[in-house]
Enzyme design. Structure first.
Site, mmCIF file in Angstrom:
data_model
loop_
_atom_site.group_PDB
_atom_site.id
_atom_site.type_symbol
_atom_site.label_atom_id
_atom_site.label_comp_id
_atom_site.label_asym_id
_atom_site.label_seq_id
_atom_site.Cartn_x
_atom_site.Cartn_y
_atom_site.Cartn_z
ATOM 1 N N ASP A 37 8.088 6.149 8.534
ATOM 2 C CA ASP A 37 7.433 5.635 9.735
ATOM 3 C C ASP A 37 6.229 6.528 9.964
ATOM 4 O OD1 ASP A 37 7.375 3.568 11.703
ATOM 5 O OD2 ASP A 37 7.670 5.123 13.202
ATOM 6 N N LYS B 199 -7.516 12.372 -1.266
ATOM 7 C CA LYS B 199 -6.638 11.978 -0.160
ATOM 8 C C LYS B 199 -5.205 12.432 -0.418
ATOM 9 C CE LYS B 199 -4.546 8.007 2.091
ATOM 10 N NZ LYS B 199 -4.352 6.546 2.088
ATOM 11 N N PHE C 15 -5.542 2.025 2.779
ATOM 12 C CA PHE C 15 -5.122 0.818 3.488
ATOM 13 C C PHE C 15 -4.968 1.161 4.963
ATOM 14 C CE2 PHE C 15 -1.331 3.057 2.211
ATOM 15 C CZ PHE C 15 -0.446 2.913 3.274
ATOM 16 N N GLY C 16 -4.732 0.156 5.771
ATOM 17 C CA GLY C 16 -4.489 0.383 7.191
ATOM 18 C C GLY C 16 -5.680 1.013 7.895
ATOM 19 N N TYR C 17 -5.425 2.126 8.574
ATOM 20 C CA TYR C 17 -6.452 2.793 9.372
ATOM 21 C C TYR C 17 -7.269 3.811 8.569
ATOM 22 C CZ TYR C 17 -3.652 0.817 13.144
ATOM 23 O OH TYR C 17 -2.976 -0.064 13.967
ATOM 24 N N GLY D 19 0.826 -1.206 0.000
ATOM 25 C CA GLY D 19 0.000 0.000 0.000
ATOM 26 C C GLY D 19 0.856 1.249 0.000
ATOM 27 N N LYS D 20 1.910 1.238 0.812
ATOM 28 C CA LYS D 20 2.816 2.390 0.843
ATOM 29 C C LYS D 20 3.537 2.551 -0.495
ATOM 30 C CE LYS D 20 3.818 2.662 5.796
ATOM 31 N NZ LYS D 20 4.878 2.674 6.823
ATOM 32 N N HIS E 289 -1.187 12.853 5.477
ATOM 33 C CA HIS E 289 0.091 13.008 6.162
ATOM 34 C C HIS E 289 1.251 12.606 5.246
ATOM 35 C CE1 HIS E 289 -1.338 8.951 6.479
ATOM 36 N NE2 HIS E 289 -0.297 8.507 7.141
#
Length: 199
Positions: free
Chosen positions: A72, A176, A153-155, A11-12, A181
């Site tokens: 991170d 998005k 993805f994720g949160y 996803g990243k 972030h």
């Protein structure tokens, strides 16, 4: 410019390829070792990963790159004293899917509690020669009451950015990518390069 992404998170990788268009992103090899994440802060972990990946690539890399990028990032929830924070990627390790992890995290927020939250991203860039540096980005928002949307993805499906009613999981990717972030951290990274930091 060719950059090794020190992450096995697909996803990243997909997001960085969109957010850093114009740069060639080399994925972290599937047979490469896991990278350390023992720091107390996002910046510590990003630098650990970038420097660890650079050292490994200099010895084992199969193609030339200009530098190594590590990220991170995490979700910081005020009602959970800033958690899961730097432990976001390792939250609820007994659960395989992020949908289940999201349900558990939402269940931990007390009824009536402040639902303010923020996503934080710190990028560390390590040129093959020279000192690494960091760039960061943050987006403020709040927690949804349920997992909403299948984007990102994720949160992403439980985070509503300020100024919107939809979660990152519901918003179009192009929206998005203007305010996340990670988008803000990538913009800061581009600015460092523009100001003459030798990549």
């Amino acid at each position: 410019m060719k950059i090794l992404l020190a992450s096995s998170n697909q996803g990243k990788l997909a997001e960085f390829r969109q957010l850093l268009d114009g740069f060639e992103m080399v994925p972290w090899p599937t047979d490469a070792p896991s990278l350390p994440e023992t720091g107390a802060f996002f910046q510590d972990n990003a630098l650990q990963k970038a420097e660890g990946a650079r050292a490994w690539w200099l010895e084992h890399g199969l193609e030339p790159v200009d530098g190594v990028l590590a990220d991170d990032s995490g979700l910081c929830v005020d009602a959970l004293w800033g958690g899961p924070g730097v432990l976001s990627a390792r939250f609820a390790p007994d659960l395989a899917s992020y949908r289940d992890k999201n349900h558990r995290l939402l269940a931990m927020v007390p009824d009536g509690a402040d639902r303010s939250a923020r996503f934080v991203c710190v990028l560390a860039y390590a040129p093959l020669q020279g000192e690494p540096f960091t760039a960061s980005g943050t987006v403020e928002g709040s927690l949804a009451f349920a997992h909403r949307g299948d984007g990102g993805f994720g949160y992403d499906p439980i985070f509503i950015p300020d100024g919107f009613d939809q979660t990152f999981g519901e918003l179009p990717a192009e929206t998005k990518h203007t305010l996340s972030h990670r988008a803000r951290a990538c913009a800061a990274l581009r600015e460092r390069f523009r100001l003459g930091v030798n990549p």
